[in-house]
Design a protein around this motif. Structure first.
Motif, PDB file in Angstrom:
ATOM      1  N   VAL A  65       2.387   2.893  -9.933  1.00 52.85           N
ATOM      2  CA  VAL A  65       3.053   2.152 -11.017  1.00 52.85           C
ATOM      3  C   VAL A  65       3.580   0.824 -10.508  1.00 52.85           C
ATOM      4  CG1 VAL A  65       4.960   2.189 -12.675  1.00 52.85           C
ATOM      5  CG2 VAL A  65       3.658   4.289 -12.200  1.00 52.85           C
ATOM      6  N   GLN A  66       4.200   0.836  -9.330  1.00 50.53           N
ATOM      7  CA  GLN A  66       4.734  -0.400  -8.772  1.00 50.53           C
ATOM      8  C   GLN A  66       3.620  -1.350  -8.351  1.00 50.53           C
ATOM      9  OE1 GLN A  66       7.144   1.446  -5.713  1.00 50.53           O
ATOM     10  NE2 GLN A  66       9.038   1.121  -6.876  1.00 50.53           N
ATOM     11  N   GLN A  67       2.519  -0.807  -7.852  1.00 53.16           N
ATOM     12  CA  GLN A  67       1.402  -1.663  -7.473  1.00 53.16           C
ATOM     13  C   GLN A  67       0.738  -2.314  -8.682  1.00 53.16           C
ATOM     14  OE1 GLN A  67      -1.402   0.365  -4.950  1.00 53.16           O
ATOM     15  NE2 GLN A  67       0.173   1.166  -3.579  1.00 53.16           N
ATOM     16  N   GLY A  68       0.860  -1.693  -9.843  1.00 47.89           N
ATOM     17  CA  GLY A  68       0.252  -2.247 -11.042  1.00 47.89           C
ATOM     18  C   GLY A  68       1.088  -3.304 -11.721  1.00 47.89           C
ATOM     19  N   LEU A  69       2.262  -3.631 -11.201  1.00 45.11           N
ATOM     20  CA  LEU A  69       3.098  -4.665 -11.807  1.00 45.11           C
ATOM     21  C   LEU A  69       2.484  -6.040 -11.591  1.00 45.11           C
ATOM     22  CD1 LEU A  69       6.611  -3.369 -10.639  1.00 45.11           C
ATOM     23  CD2 LEU A  69       5.572  -3.108 -12.908  1.00 45.11           C
ATOM     24  N   SER A  70       3.035  -7.025 -12.301  1.00 48.18           N
ATOM     25  CA  SER A  70       2.567  -8.411 -12.150  1.00 48.18           C
ATOM     26  C   SER A  70       2.921  -8.930 -10.763  1.00 48.18           C
ATOM     27  CB  SER A  70       3.199  -9.293 -13.221  1.00 48.18           C
ATOM     28  OG  SER A  70       4.608  -9.332 -13.077  1.00 48.18           O
ATOM     29  N   SER A  71       2.283 -10.021 -10.396  1.00 49.06           N
ATOM     30  CA  SER A  71       2.499 -10.577  -9.053  1.00 49.06           C
ATOM     31  C   SER A  71       3.946 -11.007  -8.840  1.00 49.06           C
ATOM     32  CB  SER A  71       1.561 -11.766  -8.831  1.00 49.06           C
ATOM     33  OG  SER A  71       1.784 -12.771  -9.812  1.00 49.06           O
TER      34      SER A  71
ATOM     35  N   ASP B 185       6.637  -9.657 -10.300  1.00 51.94           N
ATOM     36  CA  ASP B 185       7.454  -8.456 -10.143  1.00 51.94           C
ATOM     37  C   ASP B 185       7.233  -7.808  -8.776  1.00 51.94           C
ATOM     38  OD1 ASP B 185       8.516  -8.738 -12.664  1.00 51.94           O
ATOM     39  OD2 ASP B 185       6.974  -7.493 -13.621  1.00 51.94           O
ATOM     40  N   VAL B 186       6.005  -7.819  -8.301  1.00 47.96           N
ATOM     41  CA  VAL B 186       5.737  -7.299  -6.958  1.00 47.96           C
ATOM     42  C   VAL B 186       6.455  -8.149  -5.908  1.00 47.96           C
ATOM     43  CG1 VAL B 186       3.940  -6.896  -5.231  1.00 47.96           C
ATOM     44  CG2 VAL B 186       3.533  -6.250  -7.613  1.00 47.96           C
ATOM     45  N   GLY B 187       6.496  -9.455  -6.130  1.00 45.75           N
ATOM     46  CA  GLY B 187       7.224 -10.320  -5.211  1.00 45.75           C
ATOM     47  C   GLY B 187       8.709 -10.006  -5.169  1.00 45.75           C
ATOM     48  N   LEU B 188       9.287  -9.704  -6.342  1.00 48.46           N
ATOM     49  CA  LEU B 188      10.696  -9.310  -6.375  1.00 48.46           C
ATOM     50  C   LEU B 188      10.916  -7.988  -5.636  1.00 48.46           C
ATOM     51  CD1 LEU B 188      11.633 -10.226 -10.061  1.00 48.46           C
ATOM     52  CD2 LEU B 188      12.317 -11.408  -7.972  1.00 48.46           C
ATOM     53  N   LEU B 189       9.985  -7.046  -5.814  1.00 49.63           N
ATOM     54  CA  LEU B 189      10.087  -5.777  -5.095  1.00 49.63           C
ATOM     55  C   LEU B 189      10.038  -5.989  -3.576  1.00 49.63           C
ATOM     56  CD1 LEU B 189       7.864  -3.307  -7.169  1.00 49.63           C
ATOM     57  CD2 LEU B 189      10.333  -3.201  -6.849  1.00 49.63           C
ATOM     58  N   LEU B 190       9.109  -6.823  -3.133  1.00 46.89           N
ATOM     59  CA  LEU B 190       8.990  -7.097  -1.700  1.00 46.89           C
ATOM     60  C   LEU B 190      10.248  -7.778  -1.174  1.00 46.89           C
ATOM     61  CD1 LEU B 190       5.295  -8.350  -1.494  1.00 46.89           C
ATOM     62  CD2 LEU B 190       6.202  -6.159  -0.698  1.00 46.89           C
ATOM     63  N   ASN B 191      10.822  -8.666  -1.975  1.00 47.88           N
ATOM     64  CA  ASN B 191      12.060  -9.331  -1.552  1.00 47.88           C
ATOM     65  C   ASN B 191      13.196  -8.318  -1.415  1.00 47.88           C
ATOM     66  OD1 ASN B 191      13.653 -11.658  -0.952  1.00 47.88           O
ATOM     67  ND2 ASN B 191      14.527 -11.530  -2.997  1.00 47.88           N
TER      68      ASN B 191
ATOM     69  N   ASP C 121       0.817  -1.208   0.000  1.00 46.77           N
ATOM     70  CA  ASP C 121       0.000   0.000   0.000  1.00 46.77           C
ATOM     71  C   ASP C 121       0.854   1.262   0.000  1.00 46.77           C
ATOM     72  OD1 ASP C 121      -2.734   1.156   0.225  1.00 46.77           O
ATOM     73  OD2 ASP C 121      -1.921   1.961   2.107  1.00 46.77           O
ATOM     74  N   ARG C 122       2.102   1.166   0.465  1.00 43.31           N
ATOM     75  CA  ARG C 122       2.991   2.320   0.498  1.00 43.31           C
ATOM     76  C   ARG C 122       3.795   2.489  -0.797  1.00 43.31           C
ATOM     77  NH1 ARG C 122       1.983   1.248   5.676  1.00 43.31           N
ATOM     78  NH2 ARG C 122       2.326   2.848   7.275  1.00 43.31           N
ATOM     79  N   LEU C 123       3.671   1.555  -1.732  1.00 47.31           N
ATOM     80  CA  LEU C 123       4.362   1.676  -3.008  1.00 47.31           C
ATOM     81  C   LEU C 123       3.594   2.613  -3.931  1.00 47.31           C
ATOM     82  CD1 LEU C 123       5.313  -2.079  -3.629  1.00 47.31           C
ATOM     83  CD2 LEU C 123       6.779  -0.264  -2.714  1.00 47.31           C
ATOM     84  N   SER C 124       4.253   3.061  -4.976  1.00 46.63           N
ATOM     85  CA  SER C 124       3.601   3.941  -5.947  1.00 46.63           C
ATOM     86  C   SER C 124       2.585   3.149  -6.767  1.00 46.63           C
ATOM     87  CB  SER C 124       4.648   4.559  -6.877  1.00 46.63           C
ATOM     88  OG  SER C 124       5.293   3.547  -7.644  1.00 46.63           O
TER      89      SER C 124
END
Length: 465
Positions: free
Chosen positions: A86-92, A94-100, A81-84
């Motif tokens: 654009v980042q929230q709209g990425l695939s699952s 890619d979001v997992g890589l961001l969280l990692n 929820d704190r991401l932008s």
């Protein structure tokens, strides 16, 4: 800065549970003195203390379990929820890589150099959320524990049947553990079975079960040479049975004779010395046995074969089987010794009173009476031999050969499973899925051995009063 480390929190909770036990027991003792002795209580003071401790512990453990199930998803949702947008709209993925990446930044495992301001801000937010989560968990657990302690302490009274309630709670805990073991076994079987069915969609079960060539190499492209692999498992099971047979030829006579000596002939002093020394073999890591087999036994077997004019490989089934047999000796000797010792002394006394010697008593009375347990121990040792991996890797090699010559190098099912799953593998190719099919067949084989052992024990079991 974290509020409280998990180890510190666990220590405080254990101390609180012990304090609850002391309070509950003390209250019951005071009440018993007021009414004229513990004989007036419905249960012993110990059970009142245990019931109070359970009231303190069980709600706390329940809250902890629910917290562990839910907090990960909630924390992940708060970070996303704190991401932008654009980042929230990425695939699952890619979001997992961001969280990692955010997690590694927050833990200091990843340098902040070159990272965007949004990622650094998210990492700081994650650290703050984790600290708040730890603070909330600590406060909640301590509050629930104290409330449970007060409730359980207030329930203590001379008429409360604390023993029945405590026994009911422990019976439910034992039932839960039993069900957990059963469900775990079912989960293992289903996971292996599902992957094996995926394998059999690509490879014929007939080819797998009766094929005599094992070369699980699959090409990455259709035009690549060697695009069709061979998945016949007969050489693997033949190698497994050959090495296991050699091991049992070594282990069964030595282990059984050692058990008979320790149980029937050795005095107490010898038994106290020899039995622990023999069981030390069971505590040696299998990799140490593997080193011994590769560096000592295998060269010795090769040199002995050459001296007799035989062609012996530097890695052979005989070397692996001999060392594996030495490893299994404690399993057979310990189980056989326990079974032989459990035979009633009255049977020995009756045989000796009729004029039989000690050896005749052992052969015609003790061993027949102990036969089911001895056979069960031997079959258990066979299952142990079938599942051994390290000794075979280091002393018998990786060559899948269909041979009955113990001087040649062979391989086993467990070794091939390890070989197929080593490294980065895709779990959608027949080469990798073959490991699950081999695991399923190995599971069926050991299960059949266990059924045979149970049948032998039930058929030949003798009951004594």
């Amino acid at each position: 800065m974290e509020f409280m480390q998990p180890i510190t929190l666990a220590t405080i909770l254990l101390a609180l549970f012990a304090f609850a036990f002391v309070l509950g027991r003390g209250r019951s003792v005071l009440q018993s003195q007021a009414i004229g002795g513990t004989s007036r209580l419905a249960s012993l003071p110990f059970y009142y203390g245990m019931l109070t401790a359970l009231w303190c512990a069980l709600p706390c453990l329940l809250v902890l379990g629910l917290w562990q199930l839910l907090d990960g998803k909630i924390i992940q949702w708060l970070v996303i929820d704190r991401l932008s947008e654009v980042q929230q709209g990425l695939s699952s993925s890619d979001v997992g890589l961001l969280l990692n990446t955010i997690t590694n930044l927050s833990q200091g495992h990843l340098s902040s150099d070159g990272q965007s301001a949004e990622m650094l801000s998210a990492a700081e937010s994650l650290k703050a959320i984790l600290n708040i989560n730890q603070l909330a968990l600590t406060g909640t657990l301590l509050s629930v524990s104290i409330l449970g302690l007060l409730f359980g302490w207030s329930r203590v009274s001379p008429t409360l049947r604390a023993r029945q309630k405590v026994e009911t709670a422990f019976s439910f805990a034992l039932l839960t553990c039993s069900c957990l073991a059963i469900f775990t076994t079912i989960g293992i079987v289903l996971s292996v079975l599902f992957e094996s069915l995926q394998f059999f969609k690509s490879i014929s079960p007939i080819e797998f079960l009766f094929g005599t060539q094992w070369s699980p190499q699959m090409a990455m492209r259709e035009d690549q040479v060697g695009s069709s692999g061979a998945f016949g498992s007969v050489p693997l099971f033949a190698g497994t049975m050959l090495i296991s047979l050699i091991a049992m030829v070594v282990a069964v006579p030595v282990g059984l004779m050692a058990a008979i000596y320790l149980a029937e002939y050795a005095n107490k002093t010898v038994r106290l010395v020899v039995k622990p020394m023999l069981e030390i073999l069971a505590g040696i890591p299998t990799v140490v046995y593997g080193f011994f087999a590769a560096l000592t036994v295998a060269p010795m077997v090769r040199d002995a074969g050459f001296s007799l004019g035989l062609s012996a490989s530097s890695e052979s089934a005989l070397a692996a089987g001999l060392v594996m047999g030495v490893m299994i000796i404690p399993f057979i000797s310990s189980l056989a010794d326990d079974v032989i010792t459990a035979v009633p002394q009255s049977l020995r006394d009756g045989s000796l009173a009729l004029g039989a010697t000690t050896s005749e008593t052992v052969k015609k009375v003790v061993l027949p009476a102990a036969l089911p347990g001895v056979v069960g121990g031997i079959l258990l040792a066979v299952s142990r031999a079938i599942g051994e991996t390290m000794i075979v890797v280091m002393a018998a090699g990786l060559a899948a050969k269909l041979t009955a010559n113990p001087l040649e190098s062979v391989t086993t099912v467990t070794v091939q499973i390890v070989t197929l799953l080593v490294g980065d593998q895709e779990f959608d190719s027949p080469k990798t899925l073959a490991a699950f099919a081999l695991g399923l067949m190995l599971f069926v084989t050991t299960l059949a051995l266990n059924f045979v052992a149970l049948h032998v024990v039930k058929k030949y079991r003798e009951q004594y009063e």
